[in-house]
Design a protein around this motif. Structure first.
Motif, PDB file in Angstrom:
ATOM      1  N   ALA A   1      -4.033   2.445   5.007  1.00 24.62           N
ATOM      2  CA  ALA A   1      -3.911   2.062   3.686  1.00 24.62           C
ATOM      3  C   ALA A   1      -3.783   0.641   3.651  1.00 24.62           C
ATOM      4  CB  ALA A   1      -2.271   3.182   3.547  1.00 24.62           C
TER       5      ALA A   1
ATOM      6  N   PRO B   1       0.724  -1.080   0.222  1.00 24.04           N
ATOM      7  CA  PRO B   1      -0.008   0.000  -0.670  1.00 24.04           C
ATOM      8  C   PRO B   1       0.996   1.455  -0.272  1.00 24.04           C
ATOM      9  CG  PRO B   1      -0.417  -1.728   1.629  1.00 24.04           C
ATOM     10  CD  PRO B   1       0.585  -2.135   1.418  1.00 24.04           C
ATOM     11  N   LYS B   2      -0.156   2.338  -0.274  1.00 27.93           N
ATOM     12  CA  LYS B   2       1.169   3.646  -0.969  1.00 27.93           C
ATOM     13  C   LYS B   2       0.714   4.668   0.909  1.00 27.93           C
ATOM     14  CE  LYS B   2       2.506   2.235  -4.099  1.00 27.93           C
ATOM     15  NZ  LYS B   2       2.242   0.918  -4.359  1.00 27.93           N
TER      16      LYS B   2
ATOM     17  N   LYS C   1      -3.191   6.642  -9.446  1.00 28.27           N
ATOM     18  CA  LYS C   1      -4.861   6.806  -8.976  1.00 28.27           C
ATOM     19  C   LYS C   1      -5.453   6.663 -10.812  1.00 28.27           C
ATOM     20  CE  LYS C   1      -6.593   6.891  -6.119  1.00 28.27           C
ATOM     21  NZ  LYS C   1      -7.480   5.516  -5.976  1.00 28.27           N
TER      22      LYS C   1
ATOM     23  N   VAL D   1       3.738  -0.495   3.950  1.00 22.93           N
ATOM     24  CA  VAL D   1       3.756   0.190   3.271  1.00 22.93           C
ATOM     25  C   VAL D   1       5.193   0.993   2.181  1.00 22.93           C
ATOM     26  CG1 VAL D   1       1.643   1.256   5.085  1.00 22.93           C
ATOM     27  CG2 VAL D   1       3.559   2.524   5.084  1.00 22.93           C
TER      28      VAL D   1
ATOM     29  N   TYR E   1      -3.717   2.466  -0.179  1.00 24.28           N
ATOM     30  CA  TYR E   1      -2.994   4.293   0.030  1.00 24.28           C
ATOM     31  C   TYR E   1      -3.539   5.411   1.015  1.00 24.28           C
ATOM     32  CZ  TYR E   1      -6.832   7.586  -1.998  1.00 24.28           C
ATOM     33  OH  TYR E   1      -7.784   8.355  -2.758  1.00 24.28           O
TER      34      TYR E   1
ATOM     35  N   LEU F   1       1.573   9.337  -6.261  1.00 27.32           N
ATOM     36  CA  LEU F   1       0.712   8.384  -6.137  1.00 27.32           C
ATOM     37  C   LEU F   1      -0.342   9.055  -6.697  1.00 27.32           C
ATOM     38  CD1 LEU F   1      -1.814   6.499  -4.301  1.00 27.32           C
ATOM     39  CD2 LEU F   1      -2.236   8.488  -2.953  1.00 27.32           C
TER      40      LEU F   1
END
Length: 376
Positions: free
Chosen positions: A331, A159-160, A373, A361, A336, A369
Motif C-alpha cells: 500500500a 495509503p488505503k 479509483k 494505512v 492501496y 476504494l
C-alpha cells in the motif's frame, strides 16, 4: 489344174462372203451387253439416290425447323406458329421477371440484416455508455449516506487498505466481523442447501459483497449452483439475474475458488458481461495467476481490481500479522492494497490486535476504494 484353181477360187469367194455375216452378229452382241450394263448402272445409281434421300430425310426430320425458312401450308399453321412463339416469349419474360424479383428480395433482406446489425451495435454501445455512467455514480447501497466518508478518505494522505472477509454464511460470523474495530468488507455466500437464507444477512448492510462460487480444479470445492465453464450464456445470465433479486443493493462480486473458471476467457467474459448488465463490479480474488479478468476488464473499458494478499493461508496470529505487514508495504508503494481473509476465530483475533502495525494505512471498504479509483 485349171479345175483345181477354179475350186480354190470358189472356196475363197465362198469364205469371203460368209465372214461379214459372222462379224455383224458379234457387233450386235457387244452392243446389247453395253446397253444392258448402262441400264443396270443407271438403276443402281437411282436406287442409291433414293436410299440416300430417305436417310437424309430422316435426319432432317429431327432438326428443329427455322420458322423463318418454312413455307407453311395454311394460315392455321401460321397462326399456331405465332402463338407458340408468343408463348415462348412470355415464358422467358416471366422467368426473367422472377429472377429479378428474387434478386431484389435477396438484396432487400441483406440491407435489412445490415441495418438491424448496425442498430443492435448502436444499442449495445448506448447501453454500455449508460452502464459506464452508472458505474461512476454512487448507487451502492442506494443512497448517499457514506458519500462524506468517501470524500474524507480521498483527502487523506494515508495509503488505503481493503480487508475482505470471504465465506460469510451465518449471522454469528457477521457479528464477529462487525465487532472488530476495523472497516472489514464481508463477502457473503449466495443461499445454498446448508445455508438457505444467506441473502437475508445483507439486509441493512451498507458495505458488503457477494461471494460467488465458481469452478475450480478440486471436486470438493463445488458448491450448489457453482458456475461452470460449460454453462451456456443463458445459464450464466439467469444466475446473475438471480443474484440481483437476492441481493438488490449489492454492487460488488468476488469469486469463491474459481481457478478453472477465471482462467477460461470465454466463460469469464460471458460472466463479466452478465454482471456488467446487472450493475455489478467484479473483484478478482486471483485464485490463479492465469486469470483472464485483467484482459476482459480492459476489453470492456472497466477498472480492474484484485486481491493482492491472502492473509490467513496459515492460521496463526504471527503468520497473519506477517501477511498484514506485507500488505502495508504494498500500500505504501502503490497507494492501496486489497487483502482477503476468512471468518476464522484466529483471523479475527489477529486483525483485532493489528492496530499498531496498520497505523500507516487507512482501512476502507471496497466500495470506498472503488469510488476513489474511478474518480481518479
Amino acid at each position: 489344174m485349171a479345175k483345181e484353181r477354179k475350186r480354190r477360187s470358189a472356196t475363197v469367194k465362198s469364205t469371203t462372203k460368209k465372214a461379214p455375216t459372222k462379224r455383224s452378229k458379234s457387233s450386235r452382241k457387244k452392243g446389247t451387253l453395253k446397253k444392258d450394263f448402262t441400264i443396270f448402272t443407271t438403276v443402281i445409281v437411282m436406287i442409291a439416290m433414293v436410299v440416300l434421300g430417305y436417310y437424309i430425310g430422316r435426319g432432317e426430320a429431327g432438326v428443329q425447323p427455322n420458322p423463318n425458312s418454312i413455307l407453311l401450308k395454311s394460315s392455321s399453321d401460321n397462326k399456331a406458329l405465332f402463338e407458340s412463339l408468343e408463348k415462348v416469349k412470355n415464358e422467358r419474360a416471366l422467368r426473367e421477371q422472377k429472377r429479378q424479383d428474387e434478386l431484389e428480395l435477396k438484396l432487400q433482406i441483406q440491407r435489412e440484416a445490415e441495418q438491424k446489425k448496425a442498430a443492435l451495435e448502436a444499442q449495445k454501445e448506448e447501453e454500455k455508455q449508460k452502464l459506464l455512467e452508472k458505474s461512476k455514480s454512487v448507487p451502492y447501497p442506494g443512497d448517499m449516506v457514506h458519500y462524506n466518508e468517501m470524500m474524507a478518505s480521498s483527502k487523506s494522505e494515508k495509503p488505503k487498505l481493503v480487508i475482505i472477509i470471504d465465506d460469510v454464511s451465518s449471522r454469528s460470523q457477521l457479528e464477529h466481523i462487525q465487532a472488530v474495530n476495523l472497516k472489514l468488507t464481508p463477502s457473503i455466500f449466495p443461499p445454498y442447501k446448508l445455508s438457505p437464507s444467506n441473502n437475508k444477512l445483507a439486509e441493512g448492510l451498507k458495505h458488503y459483497m457477494i461471494h460467488l462460487p465458481m469452478q475450480s480444479g478440486k471436486a470438493y470445492d463445488k458448491q450448489e449452483k457453482t458456475l461452470m465453464v460449460t454453462d451456456t450464456p443463458e445459464m450464466i445470465e439467469s444466475r446473475v439475474k438471480e443474484l440481483r433479486r437476492l441481493f438488490p443493493t449489492a454492487r460488488f462480486v468476488n469469486n469463491h475458488t474459481g481457478s478453472v473458471f477465471t482462467s477460461n476467457y470465454l466463460a469469464m467474459d460471458r460472466l463479466y458481461q452478465a454482471l456488467y448488465q446487472e450493475g455489478f463490479v467484479f473483484i478478482d480474488s486471483r485464485t490463479i495467476s492465469a486469470t483472464k479478468v485483467p484482459q476482459i476488464s480492459r476489453k470492456h473499458s472497466q477498472l480492474y481490481m484484485a486481491r493482492d494478499v491472502f492473509i490467513d493461508n496459515k492460521q496463526t496470529v504471527d503468520s497473519i500479522h506477517k501477511q498484514l505487514k506485507l500488505a502495508v508495504n504494498i500500500a505504501k508503494k502503490r497507494g492501496y492494497t486489497i487483502v482477503i481473509g476468512h471468518p476464522h476465530k484466529v483471523t479475527l483475533e489477529a486483525l483485532s490486535s493489528a492496530t499498531e502495525m496498520l497505523k500507516d494505512v487507512e482501512t476502507v471498504y471496497i466500495d470506498e476504494l472503488y469510488q476513489l479509483k474511478v474518480k481518479r
